[in-house]
Design a protein around this motif. Sequence first.
Motif, short mmCIF file in Angstrom:
data_model
loop_
_atom_site.label_atom_id
_atom_site.label_comp_id
_atom_site.label_asym_id
_atom_site.label_seq_id
_atom_site.Cartn_x
_atom_site.Cartn_y
_atom_site.Cartn_z
N LEU A 31 54.60 -26.86 51.61
CA LEU A 31 55.62 -27.13 50.43
C LEU A 31 56.16 -28.24 51.55
CD1 LEU A 31 57.41 -25.40 47.89
CD2 LEU A 31 55.49 -27.50 47.19
N PRO A 32 56.32 -30.04 51.79
CA PRO A 32 56.90 -30.71 51.51
C PRO A 32 58.05 -30.19 52.32
CG PRO A 32 56.27 -31.58 49.99
CD PRO A 32 55.50 -30.45 49.95
N ASN A 33 58.96 -30.72 53.48
CA ASN A 33 60.88 -30.60 53.00
C ASN A 33 61.20 -31.64 52.50
OD1 ASN A 33 60.28 -27.72 54.64
ND2 ASN A 33 60.28 -29.46 56.38
N ASP A 34 60.71 -33.16 52.18
CA ASP A 34 61.24 -33.78 51.46
C ASP A 34 60.14 -35.37 50.60
OD1 ASP A 34 60.17 -35.59 53.49
OD2 ASP A 34 62.59 -34.76 54.94
N LEU A 35 60.80 -36.08 50.14
CA LEU A 35 59.09 -36.87 50.09
C LEU A 35 59.07 -37.72 50.91
CD1 LEU A 35 61.01 -37.94 46.01
CD2 LEU A 35 59.42 -36.15 47.03
N ASN A 36 60.15 -37.92 51.47
CA ASN A 36 59.53 -39.03 52.74
C ASN A 36 58.35 -38.44 53.36
OD1 ASN A 36 61.66 -41.17 52.51
ND2 ASN A 36 63.35 -39.62 53.28
N SER A 37 58.00 -36.67 53.26
CA SER A 37 56.40 -36.43 53.99
C SER A 37 55.87 -37.39 53.17
CB SER A 37 57.05 -34.94 53.85
OG SER A 37 58.40 -34.02 54.84
N ILE A 38 55.74 -36.96 51.82
CA ILE A 38 54.85 -37.86 51.45
C ILE A 38 54.74 -38.63 51.44
CG2 ILE A 38 54.44 -35.14 50.41
CD1 ILE A 38 55.65 -36.18 47.61
N GLY A 39 54.85 -39.45 51.52
CA GLY A 39 55.44 -41.08 51.42
C GLY A 39 55.82 -42.49 50.49
N VAL A 40 56.93 -41.35 49.67
CA VAL A 40 57.71 -41.60 48.85
C VAL A 40 59.05 -41.65 49.24
CG1 VAL A 40 58.62 -41.08 46.06
CG2 VAL A 40 56.70 -40.37 47.02
N GLY A 46 67.54 -42.75 42.89
CA GLY A 46 66.68 -41.54 41.90
C GLY A 46 65.79 -42.64 41.94
N PRO A 47 64.39 -42.60 41.06
CA PRO A 47 64.56 -42.13 39.69
C PRO A 47 64.67 -40.12 39.84
CG PRO A 47 63.06 -42.77 39.18
CD PRO A 47 62.75 -43.95 40.90
N VAL A 48 63.38 -40.33 40.35
CA VAL A 48 62.84 -38.50 41.43
C VAL A 48 63.84 -38.13 42.31
CG1 VAL A 48 60.78 -38.00 41.24
CG2 VAL A 48 61.20 -39.48 40.29
N TYR A 49 63.85 -36.94 41.99
CA TYR A 49 64.76 -36.13 43.02
C TYR A 49 63.53 -34.83 43.24
CZ TYR A 49 68.71 -39.05 41.58
OH TYR A 49 69.56 -40.65 41.11
N TYR A 50 63.89 -34.41 44.20
CA TYR A 50 62.98 -33.00 44.81
C TYR A 50 63.91 -32.29 45.59
CZ TYR A 50 59.56 -30.61 47.82
OH TYR A 50 58.50 -29.11 48.76
N LYS A 51 63.62 -30.98 45.05
CA LYS A 51 64.76 -29.63 46.25
C LYS A 51 63.10 -28.40 46.97
CE LYS A 51 68.04 -26.26 45.91
NZ LYS A 51 68.48 -26.32 47.40
N LYS A 52 63.06 -28.16 47.71
CA LYS A 52 61.88 -27.58 47.56
C LYS A 52 63.11 -25.68 47.24
CE LYS A 52 59.80 -24.90 52.10
NZ LYS A 52 59.56 -25.26 53.04
N VAL A 53 62.68 -24.95 46.93
CA VAL A 53 63.69 -23.92 46.27
C VAL A 53 63.61 -22.82 47.60
CG1 VAL A 53 63.87 -21.87 44.73
CG2 VAL A 53 63.57 -24.54 44.16
N ASP A 54 62.27 -22.50 47.65
CA ASP A 54 62.04 -21.75 48.75
C ASP A 54 60.35 -21.98 49.07
OD1 ASP A 54 59.53 -20.57 46.73
OD2 ASP A 54 61.20 -18.93 46.08
N SER A 55 59.63 -21.16 49.80
CA SER A 55 58.14 -21.51 51.07
C SER A 55 56.75 -21.41 49.38
CB SER A 55 57.60 -20.41 51.57
OG SER A 55 57.46 -19.42 50.85
N LEU A 56 57.03 -21.69 48.52
CA LEU A 56 56.64 -21.74 47.62
C LEU A 56 56.59 -22.08 46.17
CD1 LEU A 56 55.48 -18.00 46.90
CD2 LEU A 56 54.18 -19.67 48.41
#
Length: 94
Positions: A31-40, A46-56
């Motif tokens: 998973l990406p660590n943050d949205l910047n890693s996927i070009g966002v 916001g309006p969209v927020y992301y949180k990596k919970v664990d590796s999956l």
Amino acid sequence: MFILSCTSKNIKEANQVINKIENYRKEKHMLPNDLNSIGVQETEEGPVYYKKVDSLNYIIWIQAESSIGESRIYYSDTQKWENGFREVDKNNTK
């Protein structure tokens, strides 16, 4: 009616972000660590927020358009949108 249309617009945008995260996962096997890693671009507004919970697993959330509304949260473990954050069962932690 305006609040619903804004929320559905944000969910549409969030679903596009989810697709980018899943494509990233397929290509990089993580998973990406943050949205910047996927070009966002991530912003506090916001309006969209992301949180990596664990590796999956991860969550995506959008804030309600009004202060009386609740957040809508997408949980990758169920691949579904839910109203509000889940309660954490402290007796069921590993």
